[in-house]
Design a protein around this motif. Sequence first.
Motif, mmCIF file in Angstrom:
data_model
loop_
_atom_site.group_PDB
_atom_site.id
_atom_site.type_symbol
_atom_site.label_atom_id
_atom_site.label_comp_id
_atom_site.label_asym_id
_atom_site.label_seq_id
_atom_site.Cartn_x
_atom_site.Cartn_y
_atom_site.Cartn_z
ATOM 1 N N GLY A 1 0.791 -1.220 0.000
ATOM 2 C CA GLY A 1 0.000 0.000 0.000
ATOM 3 C C GLY A 1 0.825 1.273 0.000
ATOM 4 N N GLU A 2 1.979 1.249 0.671
ATOM 5 C CA GLU A 2 2.825 2.435 0.738
ATOM 6 C C GLU A 2 3.737 2.567 -0.471
ATOM 7 O OE1 GLU A 2 2.877 4.925 3.125
ATOM 8 O OE2 GLU A 2 0.989 3.952 3.672
ATOM 9 N N ARG A 3 3.760 1.559 -1.315
ATOM 10 C CA ARG A 3 4.718 1.539 -2.433
ATOM 11 C C ARG A 3 4.070 1.752 -3.796
ATOM 12 N NH1 ARG A 3 6.756 -0.944 1.739
ATOM 13 N NH2 ARG A 3 9.016 -1.138 2.030
ATOM 14 N N VAL A 4 2.746 1.851 -3.830
ATOM 15 C CA VAL A 4 2.056 2.107 -5.099
ATOM 16 C C VAL A 4 1.174 3.335 -4.935
ATOM 17 C CG1 VAL A 4 2.081 -0.318 -5.793
ATOM 18 C CG2 VAL A 4 0.143 0.559 -4.498
ATOM 19 N N ALA A 5 1.102 4.132 -5.989
ATOM 20 C CA ALA A 5 0.278 5.335 -5.955
ATOM 21 C C ALA A 5 -1.141 5.017 -6.391
ATOM 22 C CB ALA A 5 0.877 6.400 -6.868
ATOM 23 N N ASN A 6 -2.067 5.804 -5.925
ATOM 24 C CA ASN A 6 -3.443 5.677 -6.372
ATOM 25 C C ASN A 6 -3.510 5.993 -7.863
ATOM 26 O OD1 ASN A 6 -6.283 6.038 -6.845
ATOM 27 N ND2 ASN A 6 -6.539 6.369 -4.650
ATOM 28 N N PRO A 7 -4.113 5.132 -8.671
ATOM 29 C CA PRO A 7 -4.161 5.388 -10.123
ATOM 30 C C PRO A 7 -4.821 6.710 -10.498
ATOM 31 C CG PRO A 7 -4.759 3.118 -9.668
ATOM 32 C CD PRO A 7 -4.698 3.820 -8.343
ATOM 33 N N ASP A 8 -5.691 7.237 -9.626
ATOM 34 C CA ASP A 8 -6.341 8.501 -9.962
ATOM 35 C C ASP A 8 -5.465 9.707 -9.637
ATOM 36 O OD1 ASP A 8 -6.466 8.855 -7.195
ATOM 37 O OD2 ASP A 8 -8.619 8.510 -7.074
ATOM 38 N N GLY A 9 -4.275 9.454 -9.075
ATOM 39 C CA GLY A 9 -3.318 10.520 -8.826
ATOM 40 C C GLY A 9 -3.556 11.328 -7.565
ATOM 41 N N THR A 10 -4.502 10.928 -6.734
ATOM 42 C CA THR A 10 -4.829 11.733 -5.560
ATOM 43 C C THR A 10 -3.864 11.520 -4.400
ATOM 44 O OG1 THR A 10 -6.379 10.020 -4.809
ATOM 45 C CG2 THR A 10 -7.274 11.833 -6.140
ATOM 46 N N THR A 11 -3.279 10.333 -4.286
ATOM 47 C CA THR A 11 -2.370 10.038 -3.170
ATOM 48 C C THR A 11 -1.199 9.193 -3.667
ATOM 49 O OG1 THR A 11 -3.587 8.010 -2.580
ATOM 50 C CG2 THR A 11 -4.256 10.049 -1.476
ATOM 51 N N PRO A 12 -0.052 9.299 -2.982
ATOM 52 C CA PRO A 12 1.086 8.453 -3.362
ATOM 53 C C PRO A 12 1.010 7.060 -2.748
ATOM 54 C CG PRO A 12 1.736 9.959 -1.629
ATOM 55 C CD PRO A 12 0.311 10.305 -1.969
ATOM 56 N N TRP A 13 -0.117 6.698 -2.211
ATOM 57 C CA TRP A 13 -0.323 5.358 -1.656
ATOM 58 C C TRP A 13 -1.671 4.839 -2.149
ATOM 59 C CZ3 TRP A 13 -0.497 9.775 1.441
ATOM 60 C CH2 TRP A 13 -1.758 10.122 1.919
ATOM 61 N N TRP A 14 -1.883 3.524 -2.013
ATOM 62 C CA TRP A 14 -3.164 2.929 -2.422
ATOM 63 C C TRP A 14 -3.439 1.691 -1.580
ATOM 64 C CZ3 TRP A 14 -4.774 -1.859 -4.249
ATOM 65 C CH2 TRP A 14 -6.091 -1.910 -4.745
ATOM 66 N N TYR A 15 -4.594 1.682 -0.945
ATOM 67 C CA TYR A 15 -5.063 0.521 -0.178
ATOM 68 C C TYR A 15 -6.414 0.102 -0.750
ATOM 69 C CZ TYR A 15 -1.377 1.491 3.174
ATOM 70 O OH TYR A 15 -0.154 1.684 3.757
ATOM 71 N N PRO A 16 -6.652 -1.186 -0.909
ATOM 72 C CA PRO A 16 -7.886 -1.633 -1.572
ATOM 73 C C PRO A 16 -9.151 -1.345 -0.787
ATOM 74 C CG PRO A 16 -6.668 -3.504 -0.677
ATOM 75 C CD PRO A 16 -5.779 -2.313 -0.539
ATOM 76 N N TYR A 17 -9.025 -1.206 0.545
ATOM 77 C CA TYR A 17 -10.197 -0.974 1.378
ATOM 78 C C TYR A 17 -9.883 0.154 2.360
ATOM 79 C CZ TYR A 17 -10.989 -5.569 -0.579
ATOM 80 O OH TYR A 17 -11.105 -6.620 -1.455
ATOM 81 N N PRO A 18 -10.790 1.111 2.532
ATOM 82 C CA PRO A 18 -10.514 2.279 3.383
ATOM 83 C C PRO A 18 -10.121 1.922 4.810
ATOM 84 C CG PRO A 18 -12.511 2.621 2.085
ATOM 85 C CD PRO A 18 -12.107 1.189 1.881
ATOM 86 N N PHE A 19 -10.697 0.857 5.359
ATOM 87 C CA PHE A 19 -10.407 0.531 6.754
ATOM 88 C C PHE A 19 -8.980 0.034 6.959
ATOM 89 C CE2 PHE A 19 -12.602 -3.131 4.856
ATOM 90 C CZ PHE A 19 -11.673 -4.135 5.053
ATOM 91 N N LEU A 20 -8.278 -0.302 5.876
ATOM 92 C CA LEU A 20 -6.879 -0.707 5.997
ATOM 93 C C LEU A 20 -5.916 0.464 5.821
ATOM 94 C CD1 LEU A 20 -6.791 -4.083 3.987
ATOM 95 C CD2 LEU A 20 -6.863 -3.769 6.468
#
Length: 244
Positions: free
Chosen positions: A171-190
């Motif tokens: 999650g800390e190593r991939v950016a959100n594809p929409d460009g909003t954050t430099p991280w991406w987690y599949p579920y908000p609670f994580l």
Amino acid sequence: MHWAWFRIAAATAGFSGVVAGFIVNVDRAARQGQGLGDVLANYFSLFTIVSTLLSIGTLLAAASWTMRRPGSAREPLGIALAMGAVTGPVLLLGVVYNALLRDLPSPVALGDTAGIAILDQYAVEVLHVVLPLYFILDLLFAPRRRGLPWWSLAVFVGYPLAWTGYTMIRGERVANPDGTTPWWYPYPFLDPHGAGGYSAAFAYIGAIMAAFLAIGTIIIVIGRYRDRRATRQGSRAARGALPA
């Protein structure tokens, strides 16, 4: 032999749901100008998709064993463990989606064409309704199911723990594809960047693992009950066959 075909049909339905979701994600990525590689990497990192793919492989392996070894012998321990290990995640996905997430608005779906919307709904229903219902039926009625020892609980939580570790690191190593954050987690609670930080994320993880243990316990109890019942019925049949 006939139950093997039920398992093949369930595996085929699950695969069709994954393909439908794949098409939906490709369409949305193209429409929003997102990197296709990142979107698909995220899609195949979703717990729903990973669990479905594992369940497809397990169902096909179990069906193949049944077809190659007709008779009444119980399934081998490896098949029984694999079936139990995929049943828990599929059932939990069904419960969480239908109890908490069904009918929630999805902003990304607002721009879908009619065809993509139908595919999206098909994928959702297959992966969160059809497959969980099938696995309940398999647990309750599939012949030749083997009762599992209590140490199987450790196996049942192994995959969810491995997926969670992978997700939290990735999650800390991939950016959100929409460009909003430099991280991406599949579920908000994580997402540890939300309210509560890592404490809240790990609290959710603890609750999820407790749910897996509870579902795993139910799976083992049902399997052991069915195993004992089959053994008693077999003993009565054998005694009835003896000459007077």
